[in-house]
Write a protein that holds these residues in place. Structure first.
Motif, PDB file in Angstrom:
ATOM      1  N   TYR A  21       0.809  -1.220   0.000  1.00 59.80           N
ATOM      2  CA  TYR A  21       0.000   0.000   0.000  1.00 59.80           C
ATOM      3  C   TYR A  21       0.841   1.269   0.000  1.00 59.80           C
ATOM      4  CZ  TYR A  21       0.705  -0.426   5.105  1.00 59.80           C
ATOM      5  OH  TYR A  21       1.235  -0.570   6.359  1.00 59.80           O
ATOM      6  N   ILE A  22       2.150   1.157   0.208  1.00 61.03           N
ATOM      7  CA  ILE A  22       2.978   2.372   0.223  1.00 61.03           C
ATOM      8  C   ILE A  22       3.167   2.957  -1.172  1.00 61.03           C
ATOM      9  CG2 ILE A  22       4.226   1.635   2.298  1.00 61.03           C
ATOM     10  CD1 ILE A  22       6.346   1.627  -0.581  1.00 61.03           C
ATOM     11  N   THR A  23       2.873   2.174  -2.210  1.00 61.35           N
ATOM     12  CA  THR A  23       3.160   2.644  -3.570  1.00 61.35           C
ATOM     13  C   THR A  23       2.313   3.838  -3.981  1.00 61.35           C
ATOM     14  OG1 THR A  23       1.613   0.995  -4.443  1.00 61.35           O
ATOM     15  CG2 THR A  23       3.928   0.377  -4.352  1.00 61.35           C
ATOM     16  N   GLU A  24       1.133   4.008  -3.379  1.00 61.00           N
ATOM     17  CA  GLU A  24       0.273   5.129  -3.768  1.00 61.00           C
ATOM     18  C   GLU A  24       0.894   6.469  -3.390  1.00 61.00           C
ATOM     19  OE1 GLU A  24      -4.181   6.944  -2.848  1.00 61.00           O
ATOM     20  OE2 GLU A  24      -3.772   4.831  -2.446  1.00 61.00           O
ATOM     21  N   ASP A  25       1.467   6.551  -2.188  1.00 55.58           N
ATOM     22  CA  ASP A  25       2.035   7.811  -1.714  1.00 55.58           C
ATOM     23  C   ASP A  25       3.501   7.981  -2.077  1.00 55.58           C
ATOM     24  OD1 ASP A  25      -0.354   8.735  -0.495  1.00 55.58           O
ATOM     25  OD2 ASP A  25      -0.029   7.357   1.167  1.00 55.58           O
ATOM     26  N   PHE A  26       4.148   6.901  -2.517  1.00 52.59           N
ATOM     27  CA  PHE A  26       5.559   6.981  -2.914  1.00 52.59           C
ATOM     28  C   PHE A  26       5.732   6.292  -4.268  1.00 52.59           C
ATOM     29  CE2 PHE A  26       5.243   7.078   1.664  1.00 52.59           C
ATOM     30  CZ  PHE A  26       6.008   8.190   1.992  1.00 52.59           C
ATOM     31  N   PRO A  27       5.124   6.873  -5.323  1.00 53.50           N
ATOM     32  CA  PRO A  27       5.106   6.203  -6.628  1.00 53.50           C
ATOM     33  C   PRO A  27       6.471   6.123  -7.296  1.00 53.50           C
ATOM     34  CG  PRO A  27       4.191   8.415  -6.802  1.00 53.50           C
ATOM     35  CD  PRO A  27       4.378   8.145  -5.345  1.00 53.50           C
ATOM     36  N   HIS A  28       7.433   6.907  -6.826  1.00 57.30           N
ATOM     37  CA  HIS A  28       8.748   6.863  -7.464  1.00 57.30           C
ATOM     38  C   HIS A  28       9.545   5.631  -7.054  1.00 57.30           C
ATOM     39  CE1 HIS A  28       9.801   8.391  -3.509  1.00 57.30           C
ATOM     40  NE2 HIS A  28      11.073   8.158  -3.777  1.00 57.30           N
ATOM     41  N   LEU A  29       9.128   4.938  -5.994  1.00 59.25           N
ATOM     42  CA  LEU A  29       9.856   3.733  -5.599  1.00 59.25           C
ATOM     43  C   LEU A  29       9.724   2.660  -6.672  1.00 59.25           C
ATOM     44  CD1 LEU A  29       9.016   3.413  -1.775  1.00 59.25           C
ATOM     45  CD2 LEU A  29      11.119   4.255  -2.844  1.00 59.25           C
ATOM     46  N   VAL A  30      10.780   1.911  -6.865  1.00 55.63           N
ATOM     47  CA  VAL A  30      10.821   0.874  -7.892  1.00 55.63           C
ATOM     48  C   VAL A  30      10.601  -0.484  -7.227  1.00 55.63           C
ATOM     49  CG1 VAL A  30      12.221  -0.251  -9.662  1.00 55.63           C
ATOM     50  CG2 VAL A  30      12.427   2.228  -9.271  1.00 55.63           C
TER      51      VAL A  30
END
Length: 297
Positions: free
Chosen positions: A241-250
Motif C-alpha cells: 500500500y505504500i506505492t500510492e504515496d511513494f510512486p517513485h519507488l521501484v
C-alpha cells in the motif's frame, strides 16, 4: 459495597498517592485516607502497603483494582453510548492499529475525515500489541489478521502483500537484481524475522536471508523501513500500500512477494450504534474503495 469508596480506592490505586488522588477527586488527603481505612475495615483486608515512595497495592488490592478498572471501562462505554444518542458526530474516538499501517496509510488520509467531522477527537494508538477492545482499551482496531476476541463486530477491509522496493538512486548505484541469488549483492532493509510482525512478512524475510545477504538493516516497524529505503540505504521489504504515496519507488524482483495478509476493522458489539464508530468505519471503507480503484487502473 459503597461506590464512593470504590471510586476513591480506584483513584488512589491509579495514582499511588493519597495526595494525588485527593487533587483529582477534590478531597483532602485526610478525607481520602478515612475512606480507604473504612473500605479496608469493611472488607477486613489490607489494600495498600504504605511505602516511603507511595502506596503499593497488596494482592487483595490488585484483585479489587482489576474489578474497579473493569467497572470504570464499562461506565466509559455507557457514557460513550449515551453521548452517541445525539445526531452530531463529536467527541473522542480511540483507534488502534500497527505503526506501519497507522503512519503510512491511515494518518495521511485523516484530513478528509476531519473535514467532514471537525468536532471529532481521534486518539490514534500505534503499536503492535493487540489491545483489548471488549475491555475498552480502544474503541476501534485495524489489524493485519482477524481478531480472535469475542463480542466484536469485524469487517474485512482488504488484503495486502509484502514486496521489495528501492529508490532509482540506489539501484543506479548498486544495480538491479534479477534473481533471488542477486540479493547477495545488496543490503536488505526489513524487520527481523523473529520480531512481532505478520507471519507472511516474516516468511518472506527468512527466504530472502537464506541467499547470503551480506548486509542488513533491521527496523521494528515499516515506517522505519520506508525511511531507510527513501534514503537509498538498500532494498526494503514493505507492504504494497505504500506505492500510492511513494510512486517513485521501484519494485524489485516483481515475482517475489509474500502471501496475502488480510486487514480487518473491528469494534465492540456494544458500540454498534455509536455514531463516532460508524463515521470512522464508513470513512475507512470509502478510502479502501478509492484505494482499490486506483490500484486497478
Amino acid at each position: 459495597m459503597d461506590w464512593d469508596k470504590l471510586r476513591i480506592f480506584h483513584a488512589v490505586a491509579e495514582r499511588g498517592s493519597l495526595t494525588h488522588a485527593g487533587d483529582v477527586l477534590h478531597l483532602s488527603q485526610s478525607a481520602v485516607s478515612r475512606q480507604i481505612r473504612a473500605l479496608e475495615e469493611s472488607l477486613n483486608v489490607t489494600l495498600f502497603h504504605r511505602h516511603a515512595r507511595g502506596l503499593i497495592l497488596t494482592e487483595q488490592g490488585e484483585l479489587l483494582f482489576d474489578a474497579t478498572t473493569a467497572m470504570v471501562k464499562r461506565l466509559d462505554a455507557t457514557a460513550a453510548r449515551i453521548r452517541d444518542s445525539e445526531d452530531e458526530v463529536f467527541g473522542e474516538l480511540r483507534v488502534t492499529t500497527t505503526m506501519g499501517f497507522g503512519t503510512l496509510w491511515l494518518a495521511p488520509r485523516l484530513a478528509r475525515l476531519y473535514e467532514t467531522y471537525p468536532a471529532l477527537k481521534i486518539d490514534l494508538m500505534l503499536e503492535e500489541r493487540v489491545l483489548d477492545l471488549p475491555m475498552r482499551e480502544a474503541d476501534v482496531a485495524i489489524r493485519m489478521k482477524e481478531p480472535s476476541q469475542a463480542d466484536l463486530i469485524r469487517k474485512r477491509l482488504m488484503q495486502i502483500k509484502m514486496r521489495l522496493y528501492a529508490t532509482p538512486e540506489y539501484l543506479a548505484k548498486a544495480g538491479m537484481p534479477t534473481t533471488m541469488e542477486d540479493m547477495s549483492q545488496h543490503r536488505l532493509i526489513c524487520q527481523h524475522p523473529g520480531t512481532a510482525q505478520v507471519a507472511a512478512g516474516a516468511l518472506l524475510v527468512a527466504e530472502l536471508m537464506s541467499h547470503d545477504v551480506p548486509s542488513t538493516l533491521h527496523v521494528n516497524n515499516y515506517f522505519g523501513v520506508l525511511q531507510a529505503v527513501l534514503n537509498h540505504l538498500g532494498i526494503g521489504v514493505m507492504p504494497d500500500y505504500i506505492t500510492e504515496d511513494f510512486p517513485h519507488l521501484v519494485r524489485v524482483l516483481p515475482d517475489v512477494e509474500s502471501g496475502e495478509v488480510p486487514v480487518f476493522l473491528a469494534y465492540p458489539e456494544e458500540l454498534r450504534h455509536s455514531k463516532r464508530v460508524s463515521a470512522f468505519r464508513d470513512f475507512v471503507m470509502d478510502e479502501i474503495i478509492e484505494f482499490r480503484r486506483k490500484h486497478e487502473q
